[in-house]
Structure formats: C-alpha cells, structure tokens
Design a protein around this motif. Structure first.
Motif, short mmCIF file in Angstrom:
data_model
loop_
_atom_site.label_atom_id
_atom_site.label_comp_id
_atom_site.label_asym_id
_atom_site.label_seq_id
_atom_site.Cartn_x
_atom_site.Cartn_y
_atom_site.Cartn_z
N VAL A 14 0.86 -1.18 0.00
CA VAL A 14 0.00 0.00 0.00
C VAL A 14 0.90 1.23 0.00
N MET A 16 0.85 5.23 0.40
CA MET A 16 0.03 6.33 0.90
C MET A 16 0.19 7.56 0.01
N ALA A 17 -0.65 8.58 0.23
CA ALA A 17 -0.62 9.81 -0.56
C ALA A 17 0.70 10.55 -0.41
N GLU A 21 5.10 3.78 2.23
CA GLU A 21 4.48 2.52 1.84
C GLU A 21 4.65 1.48 2.92
N ARG A 36 -2.42 2.17 -4.57
CA ARG A 36 -2.05 3.57 -4.34
C ARG A 36 -3.26 4.32 -3.80
N LEU A 37 -3.06 5.03 -2.69
CA LEU A 37 -4.14 5.79 -2.08
C LEU A 37 -4.02 7.26 -2.44
N ASP A 40 -5.67 9.45 2.27
CA ASP A 40 -5.34 8.52 3.34
C ASP A 40 -5.54 9.17 4.70
N PRO A 41 -5.51 8.39 5.77
CA PRO A 41 -5.76 8.91 7.11
C PRO A 41 -4.78 9.97 7.58
N LYS A 42 -3.60 10.05 6.99
CA LYS A 42 -2.62 11.06 7.41
C LYS A 42 -2.94 12.44 6.84
N HIS A 44 -6.32 13.30 5.12
CA HIS A 44 -7.73 13.65 4.93
C HIS A 44 -8.31 14.31 6.19
#
Length: 76
Positions: A14, A16-17, A21, A36-37, A40-42, A44
């Motif tokens: 995965v 992340m933006a 990874e 690929r995001l 992501d939670p970091k 958004h």
C-alpha cells in the motif's frame, strides 16, 4: 471452514498519498500488487480534524447572503 468459498488472501503493498508505503495482507488484486491511495488517514480532514473551507466562485458568500438571516430572532 468450507473449502473453495473464501477469497485468496495474500500480501500487497500500500502506497500512501505522501509516498510512504507498507506491506499488508488483503483480498485486493493478486499477490504482489500495489494499491495507491489518493486520500489517506494522514492527510484527509475526516481523520486529521483539520478542515479547510474553500470558497470557489463565492459559493460560501452566496449562501451566507441568501440564508444568513435564518435563525436570527429579532427581539421587540
């Protein structure tokens, strides 16, 4: 467990933006695939608690002009 009814569970990567990874196990794609995001939670606001109000084309100002007086009770 019944055999043949469960999806294939394998390791994927995965990304992340922000470019970081990690590896995890998932039913997504095939073994070794990359997910690929874009959000992501970091990054958004739903997870970070930091929200920005974007006023594109004066939409917020237009809304406030039209509905700004609703809820304001004038005392006599």
């Amino acid at each position: 467990m019944k055999s043949g009814i469960h999806p294939d569970y394998h390791e994927i990567t995965v990304i992340m933006a922000d470019g970081s990874e990690y590896k995890t196990r998932s039913c997504y794609g095939k073994a070794g695939d990359t997910l690929r995001l874009d959000i992501d939670p970091k990054t958004h606001p739903a997870w970070t608690g930091v929200q920005r109000m974007l006023d594109t084309g004066g939409q917020v100002a237009k809304f406030n002009k039209r509905f700004g007086g609703i809820g304001n009770i004038k005392k006599k």
